[in-house]
Design a protein around this motif. Structure first.
Motif, PDB file in Angstrom:
ATOM      1  N   ILE A   1      63.449  67.527  34.459  1.00 24.62           N
ATOM      2  CA  ILE A   1      62.966  68.861  34.086  1.00 24.62           C
ATOM      3  C   ILE A   1      64.145  69.797  33.815  1.00 24.62           C
ATOM      4  CG2 ILE A   1      61.779  70.914  34.977  1.00 24.62           C
ATOM      5  CD1 ILE A   1      59.835  68.975  36.383  1.00 24.62           C
ATOM      6  N   VAL A   2      65.163  69.762  34.674  1.00 22.69           N
ATOM      7  CA  VAL A   2      66.349  70.604  34.470  1.00 22.69           C
ATOM      8  C   VAL A   2      67.040  70.226  33.166  1.00 22.69           C
ATOM      9  CG1 VAL A   2      68.647  71.135  35.384  1.00 22.69           C
ATOM     10  CG2 VAL A   2      66.680  71.080  36.913  1.00 22.69           C
ATOM     11  N   LEU A   3      67.188  68.938  32.909  1.00 18.35           N
ATOM     12  CA  LEU A   3      67.820  68.473  31.676  1.00 18.35           C
ATOM     13  C   LEU A   3      67.009  68.895  30.455  1.00 18.35           C
ATOM     14  CD1 LEU A   3      70.214  66.822  30.621  1.00 18.35           C
ATOM     15  CD2 LEU A   3      68.764  64.801  30.749  1.00 18.35           C
ATOM     16  N   LEU A   4      65.695  68.796  30.529  1.00 22.64           N
ATOM     17  CA  LEU A   4      64.833  69.210  29.427  1.00 22.64           C
ATOM     18  C   LEU A   4      65.067  70.672  29.069  1.00 22.64           C
ATOM     19  CD1 LEU A   4      62.220  68.745  27.608  1.00 22.64           C
ATOM     20  CD2 LEU A   4      61.016  69.778  29.533  1.00 22.64           C
ATOM     21  N   PHE A   5      65.000  71.546  30.069  1.00 16.79           N
ATOM     22  CA  PHE A   5      65.202  72.979  29.804  1.00 16.79           C
ATOM     23  C   PHE A   5      66.618  73.264  29.306  1.00 16.79           C
ATOM     24  CE2 PHE A   5      61.428  73.547  32.556  1.00 16.79           C
ATOM     25  CZ  PHE A   5      60.667  74.302  31.668  1.00 16.79           C
ATOM     26  N   ALA A   6      67.613  72.596  29.887  1.00 20.10           N
ATOM     27  CA  ALA A   6      68.993  72.815  29.463  1.00 20.10           C
ATOM     28  C   ALA A   6      69.194  72.417  28.003  1.00 20.10           C
ATOM     29  CB  ALA A   6      69.947  72.038  30.363  1.00 20.10           C
ATOM     30  N   LEU A   7      68.625  71.293  27.606  1.00 21.43           N
ATOM     31  CA  LEU A   7      68.797  70.845  26.226  1.00 21.43           C
ATOM     32  C   LEU A   7      68.019  71.701  25.233  1.00 21.43           C
ATOM     33  CD1 LEU A   7      68.721  66.980  26.751  1.00 21.43           C
ATOM     34  CD2 LEU A   7      70.689  68.396  26.181  1.00 21.43           C
ATOM     35  N   VAL A   8      66.776  72.038  25.563  1.00 15.75           N
ATOM     36  CA  VAL A   8      65.963  72.838  24.643  1.00 15.75           C
ATOM     37  C   VAL A   8      66.559  74.234  24.467  1.00 15.75           C
ATOM     38  CG1 VAL A   8      63.714  73.955  24.348  1.00 15.75           C
ATOM     39  CG2 VAL A   8      63.824  71.556  25.006  1.00 15.75           C
ATOM     40  N   PHE A   9      66.813  74.908  25.592  1.00 18.84           N
ATOM     41  CA  PHE A   9      67.327  76.274  25.488  1.00 18.84           C
ATOM     42  C   PHE A   9      68.803  76.281  25.067  1.00 18.84           C
ATOM     43  CE2 PHE A   9      63.807  77.044  28.623  1.00 18.84           C
ATOM     44  CZ  PHE A   9      62.972  77.646  27.690  1.00 18.84           C
ATOM     45  N   GLY A  10      69.544  75.269  25.467  1.00 20.17           N
ATOM     46  CA  GLY A  10      70.942  75.172  25.051  1.00 20.17           C
ATOM     47  C   GLY A  10      71.081  74.992  23.559  1.00 20.17           C
ATOM     48  N   SER A  11      70.232  74.161  22.966  1.00 19.27           N
ATOM     49  CA  SER A  11      70.294  73.971  21.512  1.00 19.27           C
ATOM     50  C   SER A  11      69.922  75.251  20.773  1.00 19.27           C
ATOM     51  CB  SER A  11      69.382  72.824  21.077  1.00 19.27           C
ATOM     52  OG  SER A  11      68.023  73.167  21.293  1.00 19.27           O
ATOM     53  N   TYR A  12      69.007  76.023  21.337  1.00 19.89           N
ATOM     54  CA  TYR A  12      68.618  77.300  20.726  1.00 19.89           C
ATOM     55  C   TYR A  12      69.791  78.275  20.748  1.00 19.89           C
ATOM     56  CZ  TYR A  12      66.280  81.799  20.143  1.00 19.89           C
ATOM     57  OH  TYR A  12      65.915  83.048  19.727  1.00 19.89           O
TER      58      TYR A  12
END
Length: 134
Positions: free
Chosen positions: A7-18
């Protein structure tokens, strides 16, 4: 543990790419409650519409199991291997007849009683006893 990391990785990748692509994080924070209500609500409503009560209960139970972690810990596997070692050692040193009392009534067996978690799991106990009977 891996669920939380995922879950942490998911949010980091989605919001990080944005953010990396030039987006402003303040915009996300401002819209987050409304977006979560819309997306989460639509997902929950679709789940409720498309599934039976039995499936919904099973899903909630499955989520609980996923976050609870594994049923068997490292020490339990060591206990299982120790139990199997003691059973095969008994069979080798005293013969198959000496093993019969342990596998016919595992609840009364001195060997099985040393490992209460294995003894409590009737699937594991039945599997071990049935295999040794053959």
């Amino acid at each position: 543990m891996f669920q939380i990391i995922g879950i942490v990785l998911l949010f980091a990748l989605v919001f990080g790419s944005y953010v990396i692509s030039g987006g402003k994080f303040e915009v996300i924070l401002h819209a987050l409650p409304h977006e979560m209500m819309a997306i989460g609500g639509a997902g929950l409503a679709a789940f409720l519409i498309s599934n039976s009560t039995t499936t919904m209960k099973a899903t909630l139970g499955g989520l609980g199991k996923a976050f609870a972690g594994p049923k068997w810990k490292k020490q339990d596997y060591k206990d299982l291997l120790s139990l199997l070692f003691q059973l095969t050692k008994t069979m080798k040193s005293k013969g198959v007849i000496a093993l019969e009392s342990h596998i016919e009534k595992p609840a009364e067996s001195t060997i099985f009683q040393k490992y209460p978690k294995v003894l409590k799991d009737h699937f594991a106990t039945d599997f071990i006893c049935d295999t040794l009977r053959m």
